[in-house]
Write a protein that holds these residues in place. Sequence first.
Motif, mmCIF file in Angstrom:
data_model
loop_
_atom_site.group_PDB
_atom_site.id
_atom_site.type_symbol
_atom_site.label_atom_id
_atom_site.label_comp_id
_atom_site.label_asym_id
_atom_site.label_seq_id
_atom_site.Cartn_x
_atom_site.Cartn_y
_atom_site.Cartn_z
ATOM 1 N N ARG A 238 0.721 -1.332 -0.267
ATOM 2 C CA ARG A 238 0.123 0.188 0.261
ATOM 3 C C ARG A 238 0.601 1.475 0.278
ATOM 4 N NH1 ARG A 238 -4.011 -0.196 4.856
ATOM 5 N NH2 ARG A 238 -4.365 2.434 4.165
ATOM 6 N N ILE A 239 1.733 1.289 0.809
ATOM 7 C CA ILE A 239 2.606 1.982 1.225
ATOM 8 C C ILE A 239 3.781 2.426 -0.730
ATOM 9 C CG2 ILE A 239 5.105 3.102 1.428
ATOM 10 C CD1 ILE A 239 4.265 1.446 4.144
ATOM 11 N N ALA A 240 4.002 1.722 -0.836
ATOM 12 C CA ALA A 240 4.610 1.313 -2.279
ATOM 13 C C ALA A 240 3.812 2.472 -3.711
ATOM 14 C CB ALA A 240 5.023 0.638 -2.782
ATOM 15 N N ALA A 241 2.147 1.711 -3.297
ATOM 16 C CA ALA A 241 1.849 1.869 -4.985
ATOM 17 C C ALA A 241 0.976 3.616 -4.297
ATOM 18 C CB ALA A 241 0.221 1.130 -4.325
ATOM 19 N N GLU A 242 0.481 3.901 -3.118
ATOM 20 C CA GLU A 242 1.217 5.475 -2.763
ATOM 21 C C GLU A 242 2.260 6.381 -3.170
ATOM 22 O OE1 GLU A 242 -1.672 6.662 -2.755
ATOM 23 O OE2 GLU A 242 -3.011 4.874 -1.817
ATOM 24 N N THR A 245 1.726 5.956 -7.714
ATOM 25 C CA THR A 245 0.875 7.224 -8.155
ATOM 26 C C THR A 245 0.732 8.769 -7.187
ATOM 27 O OG1 THR A 245 -0.961 6.043 -5.597
ATOM 28 C CG2 THR A 245 -1.402 4.806 -7.733
ATOM 29 N N GLY A 246 1.325 8.764 -6.152
ATOM 30 C CA GLY A 246 1.720 10.173 -5.271
ATOM 31 C C GLY A 246 2.421 11.050 -6.205
ATOM 32 N N SER A 247 3.781 10.120 -7.552
ATOM 33 C CA SER A 247 4.268 11.157 -8.052
ATOM 34 C C SER A 247 4.268 12.314 -8.909
ATOM 35 C CB SER A 247 5.248 10.320 -7.995
ATOM 36 O OG SER A 247 4.779 9.537 -9.975
ATOM 37 N N ASN A 249 3.266 10.582 -12.281
ATOM 38 C CA ASN A 249 4.673 9.961 -12.700
ATOM 39 C C ASN A 249 3.655 8.402 -13.781
ATOM 40 O OD1 ASN A 249 5.780 7.827 -14.347
ATOM 41 N ND2 ASN A 249 8.022 9.544 -14.567
ATOM 42 N N GLN A 250 3.082 8.459 -14.772
ATOM 43 C CA GLN A 250 1.960 7.780 -15.439
ATOM 44 C C GLN A 250 3.227 6.526 -15.610
ATOM 45 O OE1 GLN A 250 0.072 8.729 -19.348
ATOM 46 N NE2 GLN A 250 -0.730 10.625 -18.598
ATOM 47 N N ALA A 251 3.820 6.166 -16.063
ATOM 48 C CA ALA A 251 5.054 4.646 -16.411
ATOM 49 C C ALA A 251 5.202 4.338 -14.634
ATOM 50 C CB ALA A 251 6.940 5.714 -16.500
ATOM 51 N N PHE A 252 5.411 5.461 -13.264
ATOM 52 C CA PHE A 252 5.887 4.851 -11.664
ATOM 53 C C PHE A 252 4.404 4.770 -11.861
ATOM 54 C CE2 PHE A 252 8.869 7.623 -10.327
ATOM 55 C CZ PHE A 252 10.446 7.339 -11.319
ATOM 56 N N ALA A 253 3.102 5.132 -11.972
ATOM 57 C CA ALA A 253 2.105 4.513 -11.822
ATOM 58 C C ALA A 253 1.685 2.631 -12.325
ATOM 59 C CB ALA A 253 0.622 5.294 -11.944
ATOM 60 N N GLY A 254 1.879 2.771 -13.486
ATOM 61 C CA GLY A 254 2.368 1.371 -13.613
ATOM 62 C C GLY A 254 3.000 0.395 -13.504
ATOM 63 N N LEU A 255 3.500 0.469 -12.789
ATOM 64 C CA LEU A 255 4.837 -0.706 -11.855
ATOM 65 C C LEU A 255 3.867 -1.347 -10.532
ATOM 66 C CD1 LEU A 255 7.925 1.108 -12.087
ATOM 67 C CD2 LEU A 255 7.040 -0.561 -14.044
#
Length: 308
Positions: A238-242, A245-247, A249-255
């Motif tokens: 959950r921490i990593a997901a926030e 997505t909070g960055s 950056n769409q590429a980061f969110a896709g990970l």
Amino acid sequence: MARSDGGSRKTGRSGRAVAASPKAASPKAASPKAASPKAASPKAPSRNAASPKAASPKAASPKAGSSKAGSSGSGAASAPAATRKPVRPPAESLAQRAARVIGTSIVRGEYLPGETLPVESEICLALGVGRNILREAVKILAGKGMIRTVRRAGTLVLPRASWSVLDADLVKWSLADDDLRGPLAADLLALRATVLPDAAALAARRPAAASVERLSAAVAAFEAAGSDRAESVTAENRIAAELLTGSGNQAFAGLVAALGLALSAAAPPRRRAAAASYRAAADAIAARDPAAASAAVAAAIGVKRAGA
């Protein structure tokens, strides 16, 4: 997959449920009754109105489908309430199941790049599906860059370089294999260690109040998990997901999905100072301090950054 005339009859039998649907619909479409003046009479709409009730959630109980249940609102309201209680993920469709079986075989190396898959009739018979279902499965795998259908040549397995290696399904299929799990998990965890500190820095530059609140709640869950590995991994994902997505950056969110699966499959031992470091990262993001946020996340996941 190439088609074979001799195998098409077997496919028809194995895909009987799929092939039956057009036959069931065709008589109605060609029926003269549907086009006759009777369809305009009051009686025809009443029969048509009764058919949706049979397909509705009321059909689950005998009483709900009766005329009494239709006249009173109490019976109609109670049935949906009962069905909403168990929350389950959507069931895997036949096409998705076929894609998983074929995709897993490709991932495991049972079909090598450059080789062709068996003809349609053989795969349909082996999987117990019809040709339409199999073709949907082929589209799914083609969309992941795993196969390509070539006219008169069949369905070719493509090189791994063309695969969408971060696709959630591909990651699942690979992590389910004993020989592939370790190397893939190590690669994804290395990617996670590289990306998360930078994601934290980006999140600190433009923090959204709702995202900061969710991150703080995820850190609290990680703190409360203690030595419980399952709860700890869930909270850390959950921490990593926030962070991703909070960055912004769409590429980061896709990970999010791929990195979450990797951590769940091969989570390293929890670091003693991880909870305090994650809390410091959440506070730094709220305070709009990118450098502190990045350093805190790096410390939480055990990454030694240059110059630290």
